[in-house]
Design a protein around this motif. Structure first.
Motif, PDB file in Angstrom:
ATOM      1  N   SER A   5      76.907  44.834  37.456  1.00  0.00           N
ATOM      2  CA  SER A   5      77.426  44.538  39.143  1.00  0.00           C
ATOM      3  C   SER A   5      76.630  45.558  40.197  1.00  0.00           C
ATOM      4  O   SER A   5      76.071  46.537  40.238  1.00  0.00           O
ATOM      5  N   ARG A  34      72.209  36.037  40.154  1.00  0.00           N
ATOM      6  CA  ARG A  34      73.301  36.137  40.738  1.00  0.00           C
ATOM      7  C   ARG A  34      74.241  35.237  39.695  1.00  0.00           C
ATOM      8  O   ARG A  34      73.931  34.374  38.932  1.00  0.00           O
ATOM      9  N   ASP A  35      75.300  35.550  39.332  1.00  0.00           N
ATOM     10  CA  ASP A  35      75.923  35.011  38.509  1.00  0.00           C
ATOM     11  C   ASP A  35      76.810  33.758  39.016  1.00  0.00           C
ATOM     12  O   ASP A  35      76.212  33.202  39.828  1.00  0.00           O
ATOM     13  N   ALA A  36      77.603  32.785  38.273  1.00  0.00           N
ATOM     14  CA  ALA A  36      78.129  31.196  38.487  1.00  0.00           C
ATOM     15  C   ALA A  36      79.239  31.199  39.705  1.00  0.00           C
ATOM     16  O   ALA A  36      78.861  30.491  40.310  1.00  0.00           O
ATOM     17  N   SER A  37      79.367  33.230  40.130  1.00  0.00           N
ATOM     18  CA  SER A  37      79.923  33.066  41.983  1.00  0.00           C
ATOM     19  C   SER A  37      78.990  33.934  42.259  1.00  0.00           C
ATOM     20  O   SER A  37      79.912  33.706  44.271  1.00  0.00           O
ATOM     21  N   GLY A  38      78.283  33.458  42.573  1.00  0.00           N
ATOM     22  CA  GLY A  38      77.306  34.093  43.739  1.00  0.00           C
ATOM     23  C   GLY A  38      76.937  35.287  43.546  1.00  0.00           C
ATOM     24  O   GLY A  38      76.187  36.225  44.431  1.00  0.00           O
ATOM     25  N   ARG A  39      77.534  35.807  42.814  1.00  0.00           N
ATOM     26  CA  ARG A  39      77.464  37.512  43.125  1.00  0.00           C
ATOM     27  C   ARG A  39      76.328  37.883  42.557  1.00  0.00           C
ATOM     28  O   ARG A  39      76.210  37.917  41.395  1.00  0.00           O
TER      29      ARG A  39
END
Length: 130
Positions: A5, A34-39
């Motif tokens: 992260s 990016r992960d599925a949440s855009g982070r």
């Protein structure tokens, strides 16, 4: 391959989250996943690159040169000679800075020795420094 992260990356790299965002914005960090949440999700390769950026920054390389270096790295093997030249130039500046600091350190040590001699407590003060 591990993923991290932004907070973990900041902790591992020593850069603040704001610096990580800034480096991404100006192009020093490219293609951050990016992960599925855009982070943002950082990889081991990203951490290794951040380690190089930290080295360059802490040894005084200007951001503009760091950007040029990162562009060259992205250019692949065709840019090896330019990368070598850029790093050699930086290395020369680092050597000059080290020589300057060594000279200044010598002056500081001479002043310490002068003060220790004037206190008459040379052994006691020297022991406290070690």
């Amino acid at each position: 391959m591990s993923s991290y992260s932004p907070a973990e990356t900041a902790e591992k790299s020593g850069f603040s989250i704001d610096t990580l965002r800034y480096y991404e914005k100006i192009g020093l960090l490219a293609r951050i996943a990016r992960d599925a949440s855009g982070r943002r999700v950082f990889s081991d390769d990203d951490l290794a690159w951040l380690g190089m950026l930290r080295c360059l920054r802490e040894t005084g390389m200007p951001i503009a040169e760091m950007l040029r270096y990162s562009e060259l790295v992205r250019g692949g093997d065709a840019t090896l000679r330019e990368r070598i030249e850029l790093l050699q130039d930086h290395d020369r500046r680092v050597e000059e800075r080290i020589a300057l600091l060594r000279g200044q350190q010598g002056q500081i040590k001479r002043k310490i020795d002068l003060y220790v001699g004037r206190t008459g407590a040379g052994a006691r003060v020297s022991a406290a420094r070690t």
